[in-house]
Design a protein around this motif. Structure first.
Motif, PDB file in Angstrom:
ATOM      1  N   VAL A 180     -30.921  62.762 -16.431  1.00  9.39           N
ATOM      2  CA  VAL A 180     -30.433  61.834 -17.456  1.00  9.39           C
ATOM      3  C   VAL A 180     -31.216  61.945 -18.761  1.00  9.39           C
ATOM      4  CG1 VAL A 180     -29.515  60.187 -15.790  1.00  9.39           C
ATOM      5  CG2 VAL A 180     -31.896  59.978 -16.541  1.00  9.39           C
ATOM      6  N   SER A 181     -32.208  62.806 -18.821  1.00  7.70           N
ATOM      7  CA  SER A 181     -32.990  62.979 -20.048  1.00  7.70           C
ATOM      8  C   SER A 181     -32.079  63.434 -21.186  1.00  7.70           C
ATOM      9  CB  SER A 181     -34.080  64.023 -19.831  1.00  7.70           C
ATOM     10  OG  SER A 181     -34.603  64.469 -21.067  1.00  7.70           O
ATOM     11  N   PRO A 182     -32.049  62.698 -22.319  1.00  8.21           N
ATOM     12  CA  PRO A 182     -31.181  63.088 -23.441  1.00  8.21           C
ATOM     13  C   PRO A 182     -31.450  64.506 -23.919  1.00  8.21           C
ATOM     14  CG  PRO A 182     -32.043  60.880 -23.781  1.00  8.21           C
ATOM     15  CD  PRO A 182     -32.770  61.441 -22.598  1.00  8.21           C
ATOM     16  N   GLY A 183     -32.733  64.871 -24.013  1.00 16.21           N
ATOM     17  CA  GLY A 183     -33.073  66.207 -24.492  1.00 16.21           C
ATOM     18  C   GLY A 183     -32.622  67.304 -23.550  1.00 16.21           C
ATOM     19  N   LEU A 184     -32.824  67.101 -22.248  1.00 18.92           N
ATOM     20  CA  LEU A 184     -32.427  68.117 -21.278  1.00 18.92           C
ATOM     21  C   LEU A 184     -30.912  68.224 -21.169  1.00 18.92           C
ATOM     22  CD1 LEU A 184     -35.079  67.476 -18.471  1.00 18.92           C
ATOM     23  CD2 LEU A 184     -35.099  69.225 -20.259  1.00 18.92           C
ATOM     24  N   ARG A 185     -30.223  67.106 -21.355  1.00 24.31           N
ATOM     25  CA  ARG A 185     -28.752  67.136 -21.306  1.00 24.31           C
ATOM     26  C   ARG A 185     -28.167  67.878 -22.507  1.00 24.31           C
ATOM     27  NH1 ARG A 185     -26.110  63.523 -17.867  1.00 24.31           N
ATOM     28  NH2 ARG A 185     -24.418  63.216 -19.363  1.00 24.31           N
ATOM     29  N   LYS A 186     -28.947  68.012 -23.560  1.00 27.47           N
ATOM     30  CA  LYS A 186     -28.499  68.762 -24.737  1.00 27.47           C
ATOM     31  C   LYS A 186     -28.750  70.255 -24.605  1.00 27.47           C
ATOM     32  CE  LYS A 186     -29.344  64.882 -27.894  1.00 27.47           C
ATOM     33  NZ  LYS A 186     -30.226  64.335 -28.968  1.00 27.47           N
ATOM     34  N   GLY A 187     -29.346  70.662 -23.498  1.00 33.92           N
ATOM     35  CA  GLY A 187     -29.594  72.085 -23.281  1.00 33.92           C
ATOM     36  C   GLY A 187     -31.019  72.515 -23.539  1.00 33.92           C
ATOM     37  N   SER A 188     -31.904  71.568 -23.873  1.00 37.01           N
ATOM     38  CA  SER A 188     -33.309  71.908 -24.055  1.00 37.01           C
ATOM     39  C   SER A 188     -33.963  72.111 -22.687  1.00 37.01           C
ATOM     40  CB  SER A 188     -34.014  70.794 -24.832  1.00 37.01           C
ATOM     41  OG  SER A 188     -33.434  70.647 -26.122  1.00 37.01           O
ATOM     42  N   VAL A 219     -35.241  65.732 -27.465  1.00 30.84           N
ATOM     43  CA  VAL A 219     -35.787  66.997 -27.941  1.00 30.84           C
ATOM     44  C   VAL A 219     -36.989  66.741 -28.844  1.00 30.84           C
ATOM     45  CG1 VAL A 219     -35.307  69.128 -29.201  1.00 30.84           C
ATOM     46  CG2 VAL A 219     -33.498  68.048 -27.830  1.00 30.84           C
ATOM     47  N   GLY A 220     -38.093  67.448 -28.564  1.00 28.95           N
ATOM     48  CA  GLY A 220     -39.295  67.326 -29.375  1.00 28.95           C
ATOM     49  C   GLY A 220     -40.244  66.229 -28.927  1.00 28.95           C
ATOM     50  N   GLN A 221     -39.810  65.375 -28.039  1.00 27.17           N
ATOM     51  CA  GLN A 221     -40.680  64.289 -27.588  1.00 27.17           C
ATOM     52  C   GLN A 221     -41.555  64.762 -26.419  1.00 27.17           C
ATOM     53  OE1 GLN A 221     -37.826  61.112 -26.782  1.00 27.17           O
ATOM     54  NE2 GLN A 221     -38.256  60.213 -28.790  1.00 27.17           N
ATOM     55  N   LYS A 222     -42.703  64.096 -26.286  1.00 26.11           N
ATOM     56  CA  LYS A 222     -43.644  64.474 -25.230  1.00 26.11           C
ATOM     57  C   LYS A 222     -44.245  63.234 -24.585  1.00 26.11           C
ATOM     58  CE  LYS A 222     -47.644  64.778 -28.335  1.00 26.11           C
ATOM     59  NZ  LYS A 222     -48.708  65.664 -28.872  1.00 26.11           N
ATOM     60  N   LEU A 223     -44.866  63.457 -23.442  1.00 17.58           N
ATOM     61  CA  LEU A 223     -45.636  62.427 -22.761  1.00 17.58           C
ATOM     62  C   LEU A 223     -47.089  62.887 -22.692  1.00 17.58           C
ATOM     63  CD1 LEU A 223     -43.297  61.481 -19.764  1.00 17.58           C
ATOM     64  CD2 LEU A 223     -43.718  60.130 -21.823  1.00 17.58           C
ATOM     65  N   VAL A 224     -48.011  61.962 -22.932  1.00 18.23           N
ATOM     66  CA  VAL A 224     -49.436  62.258 -22.820  1.00 18.23           C
ATOM     67  C   VAL A 224     -50.005  61.486 -21.627  1.00 18.23           C
ATOM     68  CG1 VAL A 224     -49.670  62.729 -25.281  1.00 18.23           C
ATOM     69  CG2 VAL A 224     -50.073  60.408 -24.418  1.00 18.23           C
ATOM     70  N   MET A 225     -51.240  61.777 -21.282  1.00 16.77           N
ATOM     71  CA  MET A 225     -51.821  61.167 -20.083  1.00 16.77           C
ATOM     72  C   MET A 225     -51.891  59.643 -20.188  1.00 16.77           C
ATOM     73  SD  MET A 225     -54.741  63.834 -18.879  1.00 16.77           S
ATOM     74  CE  MET A 225     -54.317  65.555 -18.563  1.00 16.77           C
ATOM     75  N   GLY A 226     -52.068  59.150 -21.402  1.00 15.68           N
ATOM     76  CA  GLY A 226     -52.112  57.711 -21.592  1.00 15.68           C
ATOM     77  C   GLY A 226     -50.782  57.024 -21.340  1.00 15.68           C
ATOM     78  N   ASP A 227     -49.695  57.798 -21.297  1.00 18.97           N
ATOM     79  CA  ASP A 227     -48.363  57.224 -21.036  1.00 18.97           C
ATOM     80  C   ASP A 227     -48.097  57.025 -19.547  1.00 18.97           C
ATOM     81  OD1 ASP A 227     -47.655  57.241 -23.763  1.00 18.97           O
ATOM     82  OD2 ASP A 227     -47.006  59.333 -23.646  1.00 18.97           O
ATOM     83  N   LEU A 228     -48.908  57.644 -18.693  1.00 22.31           N
ATOM     84  CA  LEU A 228     -48.659  57.575 -17.259  1.00 22.31           C
ATOM     85  C   LEU A 228     -48.915  56.166 -16.737  1.00 22.31           C
ATOM     86  CD1 LEU A 228     -50.418  60.894 -16.163  1.00 22.31           C
ATOM     87  CD2 LEU A 228     -47.979  60.518 -16.554  1.00 22.31           C
ATOM     88  N   LYS A 229     -48.012  55.688 -15.900  1.00 20.99           N
ATOM     89  CA  LYS A 229     -48.149  54.360 -15.310  1.00 20.99           C
ATOM     90  C   LYS A 229     -48.835  54.488 -13.951  1.00 20.99           C
ATOM     91  CE  LYS A 229     -44.046  52.532 -17.652  1.00 20.99           C
ATOM     92  NZ  LYS A 229     -42.704  51.925 -17.491  1.00 20.99           N
ATOM     93  N   VAL A 230     -50.057  53.954 -13.876  1.00 24.72           N
ATOM     94  CA  VAL A 230     -50.847  54.068 -12.650  1.00 24.72           C
ATOM     95  C   VAL A 230     -51.423  52.702 -12.288  1.00 24.72           C
ATOM     96  CG1 VAL A 230     -51.438  56.469 -13.123  1.00 24.72           C
ATOM     97  CG2 VAL A 230     -52.970  54.644 -13.897  1.00 24.72           C
ATOM     98  N   HIS A 231     -51.926  52.621 -11.086  1.00 25.64           N
ATOM     99  CA  HIS A 231     -52.580  51.403 -10.610  1.00 25.64           C
ATOM    100  C   HIS A 231     -53.718  51.043 -11.583  1.00 25.64           C
ATOM    101  CE1 HIS A 231     -54.821  48.671  -8.046  1.00 25.64           C
ATOM    102  NE2 HIS A 231     -53.848  48.695  -7.144  1.00 25.64           N
TER     103      HIS A 231
END
Length: 259
Positions: A180-188, A219-231
């Motif tokens: 369901v990722s918008p970027g991946l659905r566009k062919g990225s 497209v062009g967006q990223k995730l960094v380690m601070g975005d991870l949801k952890v205990h």
């Protein structure tokens, strides 16, 4: 000589800094509400399907010749360490474990997932002696070496994991939401930068993996380690700004095909 002393001094400073950081996390964990040191809803838990007691026997000596004999006998030379600062161990116990049992666990779980899961080890006088148990201990696999050609386990290092332990763990990442990722659905395509992330974890709540949600990435967006949801009791050891993954534009080969 001067360079060696300088390097030794830097290593001692690094070990002291790490030990101090572990002590701070320990104090924070002890002062936290009790529920923070237990599994919370919404975070991954180990699958009980793979709960298994690893059987072991004592090993009197170490060395290359001994290791070769152990492997020929269908055993994997192993060590159980006491944990000191979450990474380095002391007070080692030499053991051997069954090669077929370790290989089965690694094949079912995957190497990274095997190294982020707690196990019970039962040390017996011999594998078939259920009545003669020398020790029962909960451990975390620290390292495993596999044969390059056959993936047969060559040796395994375990570290004791009592409830009061803080352990440094390379927790594997599990990517979800590609469909369901918008970027991946566009062919990225997804550029996976990290497969594991280092955390300092209270032993009772080591996560088997960390979910990485790609469902909203364009497209062009990223995730960094601070975005991870952890205990909340987990302490990120790496920089929170290090990238984990990014949605990249179409591959060059794909662009050429479309022309």
């Amino acid at each position: 000589m001067l360079q060696s002393r300088t390097l030794l001094g830097k290593a001692i400073i690094q070990i002291r800094s790490y030990s101090q950081a572990a002590a701070v996390v320990q104090a924070q964990a002890e002062a936290a509400e009790p529920q923070l040191l237990s599994n919370l809803e919404g975070f991954p838990r180990p699958d009980p399907k793979y709960d298994e007691t690893i059987l072991a026997i004592p090993r009197a000596i170490s060395g290359t010749n001994t290791s070769i004999k152990e492997r020929r006998a269908g055993r994997v030379p192993s060590i159980i360490f006491e944990q000191e600062d979450g990474q380095h161990g002391g007070n080692k116990r030499l053991i051997s474990v069954r090669a077929n049992q370790i290989r089965k666990l690694v094949n079912h779980l995957g190497r990274s997932f095997f190294l982020s899961r707690l196990f019970q080890i039962e040390v017996r006088s011999n594998f078939d002696s259920e009545a003669d148990i020398l020790e029962k201990v909960r451990v975390l696999p620290r390292q495993i070496h596999l044969h390059a050609g056959t993936d047969a386990p060559l040796n395994v290092t375990f570290i004791r994991a009592p409830s009061n332990a803080l352990l440094k763990v390379e927790v594997p990442l599990l990517f979800r939401g590609e469909d369901v990722s918008p970027g991946l659905r566009k062919g990225s395509y997804l550029n996976t930068i990290k497969r594991t992330v280092k955390f300092l974890c209270p032993a009772d709540i080591i996560p088997p993996y960390i979910d990485v949600d790609l469902s909203e990435l364009d497209v062009g967006q990223k995730l960094v380690m601070g975005d991870l949801k952890v205990h909340p009791a987990l302490k990120l050891i790496q920089s929170k700004d290090e990238p984990v993954c990014k949605i990249m534009g179409s591959r060059v080969s794909d662009q050429k095909k479309s022309k």
